[in-house]
Design a protein around this motif. Structure first.
Motif, PDB file in Angstrom:
ATOM      1  N   SER A 188       0.532  -1.195   0.419  1.00  0.00           N
ATOM      2  CA  SER A 188       0.080   0.137  -0.270  1.00  0.00           C
ATOM      3  C   SER A 188       0.867   0.918  -0.557  1.00  0.00           C
ATOM      4  CB  SER A 188      -0.956  -0.037   0.960  1.00  0.00           C
ATOM      5  OG  SER A 188      -1.823  -1.280   1.323  1.00  0.00           O
ATOM      6  N   PHE A 189       2.094   1.050   0.587  1.00  0.00           N
ATOM      7  CA  PHE A 189       2.747   2.154   0.544  1.00  0.00           C
ATOM      8  C   PHE A 189       4.321   1.999  -0.440  1.00  0.00           C
ATOM      9  CE2 PHE A 189      -0.085   2.734   4.367  1.00  0.00           C
ATOM     10  CZ  PHE A 189      -0.415   3.817   4.182  1.00  0.00           C
ATOM     11  N   PHE A 190       4.630   2.977  -0.675  1.00  0.00           N
ATOM     12  CA  PHE A 190       6.128   2.600  -1.876  1.00  0.00           C
ATOM     13  C   PHE A 190       6.967   4.462  -1.693  1.00  0.00           C
ATOM     14  CE2 PHE A 190       8.277   3.648  -5.119  1.00  0.00           C
ATOM     15  CZ  PHE A 190       9.143   2.041  -5.749  1.00  0.00           C
ATOM     16  N   ARG A 191       8.238   3.243  -1.204  1.00  0.00           N
ATOM     17  CA  ARG A 191       9.406   4.375  -0.802  1.00  0.00           C
ATOM     18  C   ARG A 191       9.677   5.129  -1.305  1.00  0.00           C
ATOM     19  NH1 ARG A 191      12.721   4.973   4.152  1.00  0.00           N
ATOM     20  NH2 ARG A 191      14.026   6.566   3.163  1.00  0.00           N
ATOM     21  N   ALA A 192       9.262   6.373  -2.655  1.00  0.00           N
ATOM     22  CA  ALA A 192       9.230   6.357  -3.438  1.00  0.00           C
ATOM     23  C   ALA A 192      11.352   7.239  -3.585  1.00  0.00           C
ATOM     24  CB  ALA A 192       8.581   8.107  -3.840  1.00  0.00           C
ATOM     25  N   SER A 193      11.776   7.617  -2.543  1.00  0.00           N
ATOM     26  CA  SER A 193      13.163   8.209  -1.941  1.00  0.00           C
ATOM     27  C   SER A 193      13.859   8.271  -1.081  1.00  0.00           C
ATOM     28  CB  SER A 193      12.828   9.673  -3.063  1.00  0.00           C
ATOM     29  OG  SER A 193      12.534  10.471  -2.266  1.00  0.00           O
ATOM     30  N   ARG A 194      14.296   8.804  -0.475  1.00  0.00           N
ATOM     31  CA  ARG A 194      14.703   9.212   1.050  1.00  0.00           C
ATOM     32  C   ARG A 194      14.212   9.586   1.426  1.00  0.00           C
ATOM     33  NH1 ARG A 194      18.884  12.217   3.061  1.00  0.00           N
ATOM     34  NH2 ARG A 194      19.823  11.369   4.709  1.00  0.00           N
ATOM     35  N   LYS A 195      13.356  10.735   0.937  1.00  0.00           N
ATOM     36  CA  LYS A 195      12.522  11.887   0.846  1.00  0.00           C
ATOM     37  C   LYS A 195      11.013  11.220   1.910  1.00  0.00           C
ATOM     38  CE  LYS A 195      11.678  16.782   0.897  1.00  0.00           C
ATOM     39  NZ  LYS A 195      13.016  17.011   2.487  1.00  0.00           N
ATOM     40  N   GLY A 212      16.045   9.171 -15.899  1.00  0.00           N
ATOM     41  CA  GLY A 212      15.035   7.893 -15.470  1.00  0.00           C
ATOM     42  C   GLY A 212      14.443   8.112 -14.910  1.00  0.00           C
ATOM     43  N   GLY A 213      14.179   8.855 -13.643  1.00  0.00           N
ATOM     44  CA  GLY A 213      12.718   8.648 -12.880  1.00  0.00           C
ATOM     45  C   GLY A 213      11.826   9.032 -12.962  1.00  0.00           C
ATOM     46  N   LEU A 214      11.008   9.113 -11.973  1.00  0.00           N
ATOM     47  CA  LEU A 214       9.669   8.947 -12.673  1.00  0.00           C
ATOM     48  C   LEU A 214       9.408  10.411 -11.995  1.00  0.00           C
ATOM     49  CD1 LEU A 214       7.904   5.505 -11.937  1.00  0.00           C
ATOM     50  CD2 LEU A 214       8.487   7.200 -14.041  1.00  0.00           C
ATOM     51  N   ALA A 232      12.695   1.859 -11.047  1.00  0.00           N
ATOM     52  CA  ALA A 232      12.823   0.237 -11.306  1.00  0.00           C
ATOM     53  C   ALA A 232      11.357  -0.540 -10.684  1.00  0.00           C
ATOM     54  CB  ALA A 232      13.712   0.232 -11.313  1.00  0.00           C
ATOM     55  N   LYS A 233      11.661  -0.689  -9.225  1.00  0.00           N
ATOM     56  CA  LYS A 233      10.737  -0.890  -8.500  1.00  0.00           C
ATOM     57  C   LYS A 233       9.368  -0.853  -8.819  1.00  0.00           C
ATOM     58  CE  LYS A 233      14.739  -1.772  -5.012  1.00  0.00           C
ATOM     59  NZ  LYS A 233      15.482  -1.123  -3.680  1.00  0.00           N
ATOM     60  N   PHE A 234       9.458   0.954  -8.951  1.00  0.00           N
ATOM     61  CA  PHE A 234       7.770   0.711  -8.823  1.00  0.00           C
ATOM     62  C   PHE A 234       6.845   0.941 -10.039  1.00  0.00           C
ATOM     63  CE2 PHE A 234       4.768   4.223  -9.823  1.00  0.00           C
ATOM     64  CZ  PHE A 234       4.052   4.157  -8.820  1.00  0.00           C
ATOM     65  N   LYS A 235       8.400   1.065 -11.304  1.00  0.00           N
ATOM     66  CA  LYS A 235       7.500   0.147 -12.737  1.00  0.00           C
ATOM     67  C   LYS A 235       6.938  -1.622 -12.506  1.00  0.00           C
ATOM     68  CE  LYS A 235      10.047   3.745 -16.052  1.00  0.00           C
ATOM     69  NZ  LYS A 235      10.924   3.595 -16.096  1.00  0.00           N
ATOM     70  N   ASP A 236       7.572  -2.107 -12.112  1.00  0.00           N
ATOM     71  CA  ASP A 236       7.295  -3.615 -11.759  1.00  0.00           C
ATOM     72  C   ASP A 236       6.096  -3.619 -10.363  1.00  0.00           C
ATOM     73  OD1 ASP A 236       9.144  -4.548 -12.718  1.00  0.00           O
ATOM     74  OD2 ASP A 236      10.999  -5.017 -11.363  1.00  0.00           O
ATOM     75  N   MET A 237       6.553  -2.902  -9.179  1.00  0.00           N
ATOM     76  CA  MET A 237       5.368  -3.197  -9.224  1.00  0.00           C
ATOM     77  C   MET A 237       3.386  -2.767  -9.171  1.00  0.00           C
ATOM     78  SD  MET A 237       4.747  -0.749  -5.304  1.00  0.00           S
ATOM     79  CE  MET A 237       5.509  -1.830  -4.976  1.00  0.00           C
TER      80      MET A 237
END
Length: 240
Positions: A188-195, A212-214, A232-237
């Motif tokens: 349900s929650f995704f770590r988009a970046s360090r922030k 190459g980011g989103l 890349a992880k986000f696209k797979d998810m």
């Protein structure tokens, strides 16, 4: 606790390793001589703790942390006391001055032990993650809320605090984003970046971004950059 030592001085690394032999709970899994080498080892070895020098050839210890999407616990080990305030602004656990005194290192390891014992032992033992159906208590100054996590669209790291976005509110809680990330359900929650951590149910649109980011836009109007490594992880998810 699995630890990585990052220091360009061989003798400094050797001295720290010798001192840590007295603390059996710390397992040294590697040594890095600069920030680039450390970043690669962090990605591959996933240490829980960094003993990190600040002034090194090339990138500094602070620059290393800025390039990580998920930073381990950090203990700075340096010959200079000038950076102490900045160290704690990035949520460092401790700040050790060279040459390291055994008593001072013992104090540092004691902090680690205490933190490990008090960091939600019941939830960690049961493996329970917080989902959209869970309700959490948020307190900021004199104001308090009971908030369902399905209503929280975004978590933003701000120094030693996290800004919680829900409705028109953005209260600050004293917690690290790494600790929160470990408690949240990754479905349900995704770590988009360090922030940032985003609530996937609040996604409105996605577009390609630099290097190459989103760039994702949330239904609340916020725009959040997903780092190249996390993209890349986000696209797979998000794909079927």
């Amino acid at each position: 606790m699995r630890a990585l030592i990052v220091d360009d001085e061989r003798l400094a690394r050797k001295e720290l390793i010798n001192l840590l032999k007295e603390h059996k709970q710390i397992e040294i899994i590697g040594e890095a001589v600069n920030a680039d080498e450390a970043q690669e080892m962090i990605d591959n070895l996933n240490p829980e703790l960094l003993f990190l020098d600040i002034q090194m050839p090339g990138k500094t210890g602070f620059e290393l942390l800025q390039n990580l999407d998920r930073a381990p616990q950090v203990v700075f080990v340096t010959a200079y006391d000038d950076y102490a305030l900045k160290a704690f602004e990035v949520s460092a656990l401790d700040y050790l001055l060279k040459p390291i005194q055994p008593e001072r290192l013992s104090e540092c390891i004691a902090k680690l032990d205490i933190q490990k014992k008090v960091s939600d032992p019941e939830e960690k033992s049961s493996g329970k993650k917080l989902s959209l159906d869970d309700q959490v208590f948020v307190k900021d100054g004199d104001r308090c809320w009971f908030v369902r996590l399905e209503d929280v669209r975004l978590f933003e790291s701000d120094g030693n605090y996290i800004k919680v976005y829900f409705e028109n509110n953005k209260p600050m809680i004293h917690k690290s984003l790494n600790a929160l990330d470990e408690k949240l359900d990754s479905r349900s929650f995704f770590r988009a970046s360090r922030k940032y951590i985003i609530n996937l149910s609040w996604l409105d649109s996605i577009e390609p971004w630099f290097n190459g980011g989103l760039m994702v836009k949330l239904k609340g109007g916020e725009k959040v950059e997903v780092s190249r490594r996390q993209a890349a992880k986000f696209k797979d998810m998000m794909s079927l």
